[in-house]
Design an enzyme around this catalytic site. Structure first.
Site: not given
Ligand SMILES: Nc1ncnc2c1ncn2[C@@H]1O[C@H](COP(=O)(O)OP(=O)(O)O)[C@@H](O)[C@H]1O
Ligand SMILES: [Mg+2]
Length: 309
Positions: A99, A183, A218, A222, A234
Site C-alpha cells: 500500500g 493477514d 487518527d 481505514y 497507524d
Molecule cells: N502490520 C500490517 N499488516 C498488514 N498490512 C498493513 C500493516 N500495516 C499497514 N498495512 C497496510 O498499509 C496501509 C497503510 O498503513 P498505515 O499504517 O495505515 O499508514 P498510512 O499513514 O499511510 O495510512 C494500511 O491501510 C494497510 O493496508
Molecule cells: Mg492508515
C-alpha cells in the site's frame, strides 16, 4: 526503478556517504560535503563523485547553500533504513508493495528471524508539517521528521503490544518500522457479518489503549484491520495521556535512538489535546458504523465507558 534495483545499484563508497549524511542530518539541513568526506573517511574527489551519482539517482539532494551540502531524499532515507535492517539481521527479503498512502509506503517482507512481516516507510505527514509551523525545530530537513515519525509509531507499538491488539513491533531503523504482518483487510473494505461485535471490540481497544496512556489520534475505518480479530494500526499521530503513563513506558524510553532527543517535544505539543482527540477518534468510528450499518450508539456513554478506570 523499484527499491530492490536501487538498493543493489548502490556501491560501497556510496553507502558510506549515505551513512555520513544520516549521522549528521540532525545537525545540518544540508550536511557540508567536507564533513561528509571526514565522516565517511573518503577523499574529496571520491565524496563529490559519490554525491553526484547519488544525486542523479534521486537518493540525495545536493545544494549550494553558502557551501556545498547534501541531504537525503525520501528515497535516500528509505534505502538507508532498508540497509540498516538488513545489516542488523532483521530483514532478508523485501516483498511487494502492499500500500502507499500520503503518509507511508508499506511492503511485505521476509525475515529469517521473524518470518513474514510488514515494513512501513514513513513519509512526511501533514501533522508534522502543522506541528512544525507551531514549534520551532530550527532548520531541519524533512527526512529527520520522517525518522521521528517512525520512532514515534514504534514507541506506541512497543507500549501497546500485549495490552491492545496492535501488530507486534519488530524493529525501527531510520524512517522504517518493521512489524508483524496482519493477514487482514481494513474494515471499510469489508461487509462485516457482525458489525456490532466489531464496533464493541474497537471500543474495547480504545479503552485498553487509554489505560496504557495512549490516544490513537487518527482512528477510523481505514486504520482498523480485520483478520481473525481486529488490529489497530497507524500510530504516528498518537498522543500521550500524561496522567496515565505506566512504568512500562519509562522502560521504553531507553529504546529511543539517542539522536532523537527532541522528539519528546512532539508528544508534548499534542498532549494537552488528548481529550479532544479521544473524542474525535470515537466519533469517527461511531459515525462510520452508523453510516455503514445503521448502528446508533450514544457518544457520551462510550466516552465515559472508555474513560472509566
Ligand atoms: N502490520 C500490517 N499488516 C498488514 N498490512 C498493513 C500493516 N500495516 C499497514 N498495512 C497496510 O498499509 C496501509 C497503510 O498503513 P498505515 O499504517 O495505515 O499508514 P498510512 O499513514 O499511510 O495510512 C494500511 O491501510 C494497510 O493496508
Ligand atoms: Mg492508515
Amino acid at each position: 526503478m523499484d527499491l530492490h534495483e536501487q538498493y543493489r545499484k548502490i556501491r560501497k563508497i556510496e553507502w558510506k556517504v549515505i551513512n555520513a549524511i544520516f549521522s549528521e542530518m540532525w545537525n545540518y539541513k544540508y550536511v557540508p560535503s567536507d564533513l561528509i568526506s571526514k565522516k565517511a573517511r573518503l577523499n574529496e574527489e571520491e565524496t563529490l563523485k559519490a554525491l553526484k551519482s547519488l544525486g542523479g539517482m534521486g537518493i540525495v539532494e545536493n545544494k549550494v547553500v553558502s557551501y556545498l551540502g547534501s541531504s537525503l531524499t525520501f528515497k535516500g532515507i528509505t534505502l538507508f533504513s532498508l540497509k540498516r535492517l538488513v545489516d542488523r539481521g532483521k530483514l532478508d527479503m523485501l516483498g511487494s508493495k502492499m500500500g502507499e498512502g500520503k503518509e507511508s509506503v508499506v511492503y511485505n517482507c521476509y525475515s529469517e528471524k521473524f518470518g513474514e512481516c510488514a515494513l512501513k516507510f514513513h513519509k512526511l505527514g501533514a501533522t508534522f508539517r502543522k506541528i512544525r509551523e507551531k514549534r520551532d525545530y530550527g532548520d531541519l530537513h524533512l527526512s529527520v521528521l520522517t525518522v521521528r515519525s517512525a520512532g514515534k509509531e514504534y514507541r506506541a507499538l512497543r507500549r501497546l503490544f500485549g495490552i491492545a491488539k496492535v501488530p507486534e513491533p519488530l524493529g525501527w531503523e531510520g524512517n522504517a518500522v518493521l512489524m508483524e504482518l496482519v493477514d487482514g483487510k481494513e474494515i471499510y473494505k469489508l461487509r462485516l457479518e457482525d458489525p456490532e461485535e466489531v464496533l464493541d471490540s474497537i471500543i474495547e481497544e480504545v479503552r485498553k489503549m487509554l489505560l496504557a496512556g495512549v490516544v490513537h489520534g487518527d482512528l477510523s475505518q481505514y486504520n482498523v484491520l480485520l483478520s481473525d480479530d481486529i488490529y489497530i494500526i497507524d500510530f504516528p499521530q498518537w498522543v500521550e495521556v500524561p496522567e496515565r503513563v505506566s512504568e512500562k513506558d519509562e522502560e521504553g524510553k531507553s529504546i529511543e535512538n539517542s539522536e532523537i532527543d527532541s522528539y519528546q517535544a512532539i508528544l508534548e505539543a499534542n498532549s494537552e489535546n488528548w481529550r479532544q482527540l479521544l473524542e474525535r477518534d470515537i466519533e469517527n468510528i461511531l459515525k462510520y458504523f452508523k453510516k455503514a450499518y445503521g448502528i446508533e450508539k450514544d457518544i457520551n456513554s462510550v466516552i465515559n465507558y472508555v474513560l472509566a478506570e
